[in-house]
Design an enzyme around this catalytic site. Structure first.
Site, mmCIF file in Angstrom:
data_model
loop_
_atom_site.group_PDB
_atom_site.id
_atom_site.type_symbol
_atom_site.label_atom_id
_atom_site.label_comp_id
_atom_site.label_asym_id
_atom_site.label_seq_id
_atom_site.Cartn_x
_atom_site.Cartn_y
_atom_site.Cartn_z
ATOM 1 N N LYS A 1 -31.647 -11.171 5.929
ATOM 2 C CA LYS A 1 -32.304 -11.900 5.685
ATOM 3 C C LYS A 1 -32.943 -13.182 7.188
ATOM 4 O O LYS A 1 -33.590 -13.945 6.868
ATOM 5 C CB LYS A 1 -31.127 -13.561 4.930
ATOM 6 C CG LYS A 1 -29.999 -14.040 5.141
ATOM 7 C CD LYS A 1 -29.145 -14.587 4.268
ATOM 8 C CE LYS A 1 -27.362 -14.901 4.982
ATOM 9 N NZ LYS A 1 -27.149 -15.648 4.146
ATOM 10 N N LYS B 1 -25.969 -13.359 18.202
ATOM 11 C CA LYS B 1 -26.569 -15.048 18.018
ATOM 12 C C LYS B 1 -27.312 -15.236 18.874
ATOM 13 O O LYS B 1 -27.751 -16.184 19.703
ATOM 14 C CB LYS B 1 -25.272 -15.560 16.671
ATOM 15 C CG LYS B 1 -26.090 -15.236 15.281
ATOM 16 C CD LYS B 1 -25.450 -15.733 14.285
ATOM 17 C CE LYS B 1 -25.380 -15.324 13.326
ATOM 18 N NZ LYS B 1 -24.976 -16.227 12.006
ATOM 19 N N LYS C 1 -30.327 -3.106 9.457
ATOM 20 C CA LYS C 1 -29.440 -3.425 8.046
ATOM 21 C C LYS C 1 -30.648 -5.018 7.643
ATOM 22 O O LYS C 1 -30.884 -5.248 8.559
ATOM 23 C CB LYS C 1 -28.364 -4.371 8.850
ATOM 24 C CG LYS C 1 -28.062 -5.517 7.327
ATOM 25 C CD LYS C 1 -26.788 -6.359 8.274
ATOM 26 C CE LYS C 1 -26.514 -7.936 8.187
ATOM 27 N NZ LYS C 1 -25.038 -9.085 7.728
#
Ligand code: AMP
Ligand code: TRP
Length: 332
Positions: free
Chosen positions: A199, A114, A196
């Site tokens: 979203k 992140k 993966k």
């Protein structure tokens, strides 16, 4: 209820939920409500570690609540609440941050990923995210945490922090176990089966929970496969086909081997259509429920109010116990 083990899990209220969230989290979570004393939290405090539009954050929070309920969560059995409604989460997170080393936090893969994705906003909350997650879990004397594979490292950290605290102050926290779902622990993107389904990486290989059956089928028809021409369970060499088998298995509630025996002689085209149709058909009734619930904020507010009152009862007792152990003067 004391004889039942406690399960706790959380889901972030950011962005549209995917088939991965459904099979790897929501559907599994709801299945815990009969056998466990189950608590589910929409972790909106975690969401603001990445900058959010206020209206979108609120809409997404209701969205998560509606999906949980649509998936069959029964608010009379399980507790469903919003993290921001129970103050003890932020309070315990602070205490735990003083029992967590900066180096441990810097080693977390989610933090590393992140902080690369959001270079302009590597805020302190992004780093201390796992201490808040540890607080979520430890506040409720949690025995098991059903959560996807990607969260394993955070659970390990939670266990370490709990053990460290217990080592100094006595057995205050239950050291929780990670519950790993039997299938679909990690649903892969249909177009990029090496990664993966997420979203935060929407695209043609990402099936959204709100996609109607036609849109679902279209995405499955375009799923990336391989040149082997044989349906097999082989994540290494046939990640796309294996992903489809696992998705089918999770959708139908059968094992991957059972899915394989159903499709081992199928042609890829027919196989993809069969999986796409099965997924679309299984989502349709959940989507109808979701739409009905989403239109009724009053109902969702009442579920959240009741949920946070029940959660706070447990969490407030725990934080009082921890404050006392640390040496803070009793409130009131
Ligand atoms: P996230 O979307 O990353 O906030 O994750 C919310 C929950 O869904 C967590 O329990 C994740 O582990 C789970 N989850 C997210 N994506 C997937 C996926 N592709 N496969 C399985 N579980 C997932
Ligand atoms: N970090 C989790 C995720 O991204 C969400 C989460 C926050 C959580 N607190 C939790 C999950 C407590 C389980 C238990 O998916």
């Amino acid at each position: 209820m004391a004889d039942k083990k406690r399960a706790f899990s959380g889901i972030q209220s950011t962005g549209k939920l995917t088939l991965g969230n459904y099979l790897g989290a929501l559907k599994q979570h709801v299945s815990f409500q009969d056998t466990y004393d189950a608590i589910f939290c929409v972790v909106n405090l975690h969401s603001i570690t990445v900058r959010q539009d206020p209206k979108e954050l609120m809409d997404n929070t209701y969205d998560c609540v509606a999906w949980y309920l649509a998936c069959g969560l029964d608010p009379k059995k399980a507790i469903l609440f919003a993290q921001s409604h129970v103050r003890a989460h932020a309070e315990l997170s602070w205490v735990l941050s003083t029992f967590t080393q900066v180096g441990e936090l810097e080693r977390m893969t989610q933090y590393k990923d992140k902080s690369k994705q959001h270079k302009q906003n590597v805020n302190a909350g992004l780093l201390t995210y796992p201490t808040l997650m540890a607080a979520d879990i430890l506040l409720y004397n949690t025995d098991v945490v059903p959560v996807g594979d990607d969260q394993k490292q955070h659970i390990e950290l939670t266990r370490n922090v709990a053990e460290r605290f217990n080592g100094i102050y006595g057995e205050k926290f239950i050291v929780p176990e990670h519950y790993h779902p039997p299938v679909a622990a990690r649903v892969k993107d249909l177009a990029h089966p090496e990664r993966k389904m997420s979203k935060s990486l929407p695209g043609k290989g990402c099936v959204l929970l709100e996609d109607d059956p036609a849109a679902v089928l279209k995405k499955f028809k375009k799923a990336t496969t391989d040149n082997e021409d044989q349906v097999r369970l082989d994540a290494e060499n046939q990640p796309g086909i294996t992903n489809l088998l696992e998705i089918y298995a999770a959708t139908q509630g059968i094992s991957s081997d059972a899915a394989l025996s159903q499709f081992k002689d199928s042609r890829y085209g027919d196989f993809k259509v069969a999986v796409g149709e099965a997924v679309g058909a299984s989502l349709a009734p959940v989507q109808d429920e979701y739409k009905r619930i989403l239109a009724d904020r009053g109902f969702m507010d009442s579920v959240l109010k009741d949920g946070s009152a029940r959660a706070a009862e447990i969490a407030d007792a725990k934080i009082a116990e921890i404050y006392e152990a640390v040496g803070f003067i009793k409130r009131g």
